[in-house]
Design an enzyme around this catalytic site. Structure first.
Site, PDB file in Angstrom:
ATOM      1  N   LYS A   1       0.451  26.148  -7.251  1.00  0.00           N
ATOM      2  CA  LYS A   1      -0.124  24.887  -7.597  1.00  0.00           C
ATOM      3  C   LYS A   1       0.920  23.881  -6.790  1.00  0.00           C
ATOM      4  O   LYS A   1       0.038  23.284  -5.842  1.00  0.00           O
ATOM      5  CB  LYS A   1      -0.251  24.637  -8.800  1.00  0.00           C
ATOM      6  CG  LYS A   1      -1.125  25.303 -10.206  1.00  0.00           C
ATOM      7  CD  LYS A   1      -1.217  24.826 -11.137  1.00  0.00           C
ATOM      8  CE  LYS A   1      -1.950  25.651 -11.877  1.00  0.00           C
ATOM      9  NZ  LYS A   1      -1.197  26.426 -13.497  1.00  0.00           N
TER      10      LYS A   1
ATOM     11  N   GLN B   1       2.425  24.524 -18.107  1.00  0.00           N
ATOM     12  CA  GLN B   1       1.782  25.328 -17.495  1.00  0.00           C
ATOM     13  C   GLN B   1       1.709  26.571 -18.594  1.00  0.00           C
ATOM     14  O   GLN B   1       3.072  26.388 -19.980  1.00  0.00           O
ATOM     15  CB  GLN B   1       2.476  26.623 -17.063  1.00  0.00           C
ATOM     16  CG  GLN B   1       1.857  28.224 -16.345  1.00  0.00           C
ATOM     17  CD  GLN B   1       0.936  27.313 -15.410  1.00  0.00           C
ATOM     18  OE1 GLN B   1       0.381  26.673 -14.866  1.00  0.00           O
ATOM     19  NE2 GLN B   1      -0.602  28.514 -15.686  1.00  0.00           N
TER      20      GLN B   1
ATOM     21  N   ASP C   1      -4.806  18.879 -16.650  1.00  0.00           N
ATOM     22  CA  ASP C   1      -5.458  19.661 -16.968  1.00  0.00           C
ATOM     23  C   ASP C   1      -6.180  19.569 -17.594  1.00  0.00           C
ATOM     24  O   ASP C   1      -7.632  19.822 -17.852  1.00  0.00           O
ATOM     25  CB  ASP C   1      -4.493  20.567 -18.025  1.00  0.00           C
ATOM     26  CG  ASP C   1      -4.169  21.396 -17.323  1.00  0.00           C
ATOM     27  OD1 ASP C   1      -4.612  22.019 -16.287  1.00  0.00           O
ATOM     28  OD2 ASP C   1      -3.095  21.561 -17.556  1.00  0.00           O
TER      29      ASP C   1
HETATM   30  N1  GUN Z   1      -2.464  28.718 -17.540  1.00  0.00           N
HETATM   31  C1  GUN Z   1      -3.434  29.589 -17.448  1.00  0.00           C
HETATM   32  N2  GUN Z   1      -4.357  28.393 -17.035  1.00  0.00           N
HETATM   33  C2  GUN Z   1      -4.034  26.990 -16.855  1.00  0.00           C
HETATM   34  C3  GUN Z   1      -4.499  25.838 -16.937  1.00  0.00           C
HETATM   35  O1  GUN Z   1      -5.726  26.250 -16.380  1.00  0.00           O
HETATM   36  N3  GUN Z   1      -3.046  25.202 -17.268  1.00  0.00           N
HETATM   37  C4  GUN Z   1      -2.356  25.040 -17.771  1.00  0.00           C
HETATM   38  N4  GUN Z   1      -1.214  24.633 -18.020  1.00  0.00           N
HETATM   39  N5  GUN Z   1      -1.661  26.620 -18.100  1.00  0.00           N
HETATM   40  C5  GUN Z   1      -2.805  27.738 -17.922  1.00  0.00           C
END
Ligand code: GUN
Length: 303
Positions: A55, A99, A122
């Site tokens: 990311k 995350q 998100d």
């Molecule tokens: N962990 C697995 N998928 C995601 C996501 O789309 N966003 C976040 N913040 N954590 C995750």
């Protein structure tokens, strides 16, 4: 039945990132600002480390200002909340992503609710969930995986999904529920199926569009797919692959790809389908958040 079109998520994600790179350069021209993304990782989960690194890199590659905060697994909930509060008030930061999963001693929903909805790239904050379900998608920030799945559907089927039967298999807050809301807003007839659904194969057979997000390797069989249906496989499951050597593994989706490809009209592969879109949409959301926070007019929606 001829083989299905393979939907190239990698190429589509690249085209989205190219467009956002241009828009970020335009933003810099207009305002002197770069979109700012803060990614917070608590703990040392190896899969999360990979996601966070990807990311961060994708944001940098698009000309964003990306800041990674890595905290040890024993960080207190109060310290995580204090960091979110600091990022909420930082004018250089337009998007905040914490995350998941968080360590057990931290209340996930408390952390997610503290993120300013305007910076919630998100799309997990109740305000954004509410806007999306109320049909106000264009004022919300939409969760990345369902948004990316919708981009793949529109690039494959064209912009009009109206009237199609869509079956979403899986009812998670991250994928299943927001995906159903998006498809409903596209005027699809939407069914949310899940592990307790009766006669699941027949439910799936009625679908023009299948979105598989159950997290069970190859659960959806080829003969469940109606001839010509479009299949979006959100699942990423690692399974043993002794044929590749001792201790080896491989990634498979929630759909039995080799079977389904002989029934479907179009299908996403795993890997290389939905996966690359998730990060591309995070970049899209961060740019959207930046323009809104800077009081600049929004650009044309990408989905
Ligand atoms: N962990 C697995 N998928 C995601 C996501 O789309 N966003 C976040 N913040 N954590 C995750």
């Amino acid at each position: 039945m001829p083989n299905a079109q393979i939907i190239d998520g990698k190429a589509i994600a690249e085209s989205v990132r190219d467009e956002i790179t241009k828009r970020a350069a335009k933003l810099l021209d207009e305002s002197g600002k770069r979109p700012g993304l803060a990614v917070v990782l608590v703990g040392e989960d190896p899969a999360s480390q990979v996601y966070v690194r990807n990311k961060d890199r994708a944001a940098e590659a698009c000309g964003f200002n990306s800041v990674k905060h890595t905290l040890s697994a024993d960080t207190s909930e109060a310290d995580v909340l204090a960091l979110v509060d600091q990022l909420n008030n930082d004018p250089e930061i337009h998007g905040i992503l914490v995350q998941l999963p968080l360590p057990d001693h931290i209340d996930e929903s408390k952390v997610l609710r503290l993120i300013r909805p305007e910076k919630d790239v998100d799309g997990f904050h109740p305000v954004n969930v509410g806007l999306l379900t109320a049909g106000e998608r264009d004022s919300a920030l939409v969760p990345c995986t369902p948004a990316g799945s919708l981009v793949l559907l529109k690039r494959t089927l064209g912009d009009t999904l109206s009237g199609k039967n869509a079956v979403v298999v899986g009812r998670s807050n991250i994928v299943g529920k927001p995906m159903a809301s998006l498809l409903l807003q596209e005027s699809c007839t939407v069914t949310i199926a899940h592990s307790r659904t009766r006669d699941l194969p027949d439910v799936v057979r009625a679908a023009d569009i299948v979105v598989a997000a159950v997290g069970r390797p190859e659960m959806i069989k080829g003969d469940w797919i109606a001839p010509g249906a479009t299949v979006i496989d959100v699942g990423i499951n690692r399974i043993p692959a002794p044929e590749r050597g001792e201790g080896k593994s491989r990634l498979v989706g929630d759909v039995a790809f080799e079977e389904a490809v002989t029934h479907a009209g179009a299908i996403t592969p795993v890997p290389g389908g939905v996966g690359p879109m998730t990060i591309a949409m995070l970049i899209v959301n961060t740019l959207t958040a930046a323009r809104r926070l800077l009081n600049l007019p929004e650009e044309e929606a990408l989905f």
